[in-house]
Design a protein around this motif. Structure first.
Motif, short mmCIF file in Angstrom:
data_model
loop_
_atom_site.label_atom_id
_atom_site.label_comp_id
_atom_site.label_asym_id
_atom_site.label_seq_id
_atom_site.Cartn_x
_atom_site.Cartn_y
_atom_site.Cartn_z
N PHE A 68 10.60 44.64 51.47
CA PHE A 68 9.24 44.89 51.93
C PHE A 68 8.54 45.84 50.96
CE2 PHE A 68 11.59 43.36 55.45
CZ PHE A 68 10.70 42.81 56.36
N ASP A 69 7.85 45.26 49.98
CA ASP A 69 7.09 46.06 49.02
C ASP A 69 5.73 46.42 49.62
OD1 ASP A 69 9.20 45.68 47.28
OD2 ASP A 69 8.16 44.15 46.10
N ILE A 70 5.31 47.67 49.43
CA ILE A 70 4.05 48.17 49.97
C ILE A 70 3.06 48.36 48.83
CG2 ILE A 70 2.93 49.98 51.31
CD1 ILE A 70 5.21 48.50 52.79
N ARG A 71 1.87 47.79 48.99
CA ARG A 71 0.82 47.93 47.98
C ARG A 71 -0.38 48.61 48.60
NH1 ARG A 71 1.07 41.88 45.30
NH2 ARG A 71 3.17 42.10 44.51
N THR A 79 2.19 50.19 43.83
CA THR A 79 3.18 49.44 44.61
C THR A 79 4.44 50.27 44.77
OG1 THR A 79 2.37 47.32 43.77
CG2 THR A 79 4.59 47.34 44.69
N GLN A 80 4.90 50.34 46.00
CA GLN A 80 6.19 50.96 46.30
C GLN A 80 7.20 49.85 46.49
OE1 GLN A 80 5.61 53.31 49.87
NE2 GLN A 80 6.45 55.07 48.84
N ARG A 81 8.17 49.78 45.61
CA ARG A 81 9.19 48.74 45.69
C ARG A 81 10.26 49.10 46.70
NH1 ARG A 81 7.29 44.33 43.41
NH2 ARG A 81 6.41 44.73 41.36
N ASP A 82 10.64 48.14 47.49
CA ASP A 82 11.74 48.29 48.44
C ASP A 82 13.01 47.87 47.72
OD1 ASP A 82 13.58 48.24 50.50
OD2 ASP A 82 12.53 46.72 51.68
N GLU A 83 13.84 48.82 47.37
CA GLU A 83 15.06 48.54 46.61
C GLU A 83 16.25 48.20 47.52
OE1 GLU A 83 15.07 48.26 43.37
OE2 GLU A 83 13.03 48.99 43.09
N ARG A 91 5.14 45.99 62.28
CA ARG A 91 5.43 47.36 62.71
C ARG A 91 5.32 48.36 61.56
NH1 ARG A 91 9.53 47.40 67.58
NH2 ARG A 91 8.92 45.42 68.50
N LEU A 92 5.61 47.90 60.36
CA LEU A 92 5.60 48.77 59.19
C LEU A 92 4.19 49.21 58.80
CD1 LEU A 92 7.43 49.99 57.01
CD2 LEU A 92 7.18 47.87 55.73
N LEU A 93 3.24 48.30 58.82
CA LEU A 93 1.88 48.61 58.37
C LEU A 93 1.21 49.74 59.17
CD1 LEU A 93 0.50 45.12 57.40
CD2 LEU A 93 0.71 47.11 55.92
N PRO A 94 1.19 49.71 60.49
CA PRO A 94 0.57 50.83 61.21
C PRO A 94 1.28 52.16 60.97
CG PRO A 94 0.83 48.95 62.66
CD PRO A 94 1.56 48.63 61.38
N TYR A 153 -3.78 48.33 52.94
CA TYR A 153 -2.32 48.35 52.78
C TYR A 153 -1.80 46.93 52.94
CZ TYR A 153 -3.11 53.27 53.71
OH TYR A 153 -3.59 54.55 53.67
N THR A 154 -0.97 46.52 52.00
CA THR A 154 -0.39 45.18 52.04
C THR A 154 1.13 45.28 51.94
OG1 THR A 154 -2.33 44.20 51.00
CG2 THR A 154 -0.30 42.92 50.91
N VAL A 155 1.80 44.51 52.77
CA VAL A 155 3.25 44.37 52.69
C VAL A 155 3.53 42.98 52.14
CG1 VAL A 155 5.40 44.21 53.98
CG2 VAL A 155 3.71 45.89 54.63
#
Length: 80
Positions: A6-9, A14-18, A35-38, A54-56
């Motif tokens: 789940f990468d967050i932009r 961008t935050q990479r989900d490793e 659930r992650l976005l809010p 915010y984009t997942v």
């Protein structure tokens, strides 16, 4: 069980989900993104302006995109 990432932009990058998450099926992927976005918005919006997007982007173990969700926040002063 398959693993999904789940990468967050946002406007900061961008935050990479490793690590990712093991989820049984695609309906669980959608639920996790919803659930992650809010949660992200609650921690990031206060004091940081009135326009945020915010984009997942969810990818599978092979790097293929399987789901994308976007949450937009727009604040507007109504006082003159």
């Amino acid at each position: 069980m398959p693993r999904f990432f789940f990468d967050i932009r946002d406007d900061k990058g961008t935050q990479r989900d490793e690590e990712g998450f093991e989820l049984a099926d695609l309906s669980m992927v959608r639920e996790k993104a919803q659930r992650l976005l809010p949660d992200i918005a609650r921690s990031e919006i206060p004091g940081d302006g009135d326009q945020h997007v915010y984009t997942v982007l969810v990818t599978d173990e092979d790097g293929h995109a399987v789901y994308s969700a976007t949450l937009t926040y727009a604040g507007l002063w109504l006082l003159r």
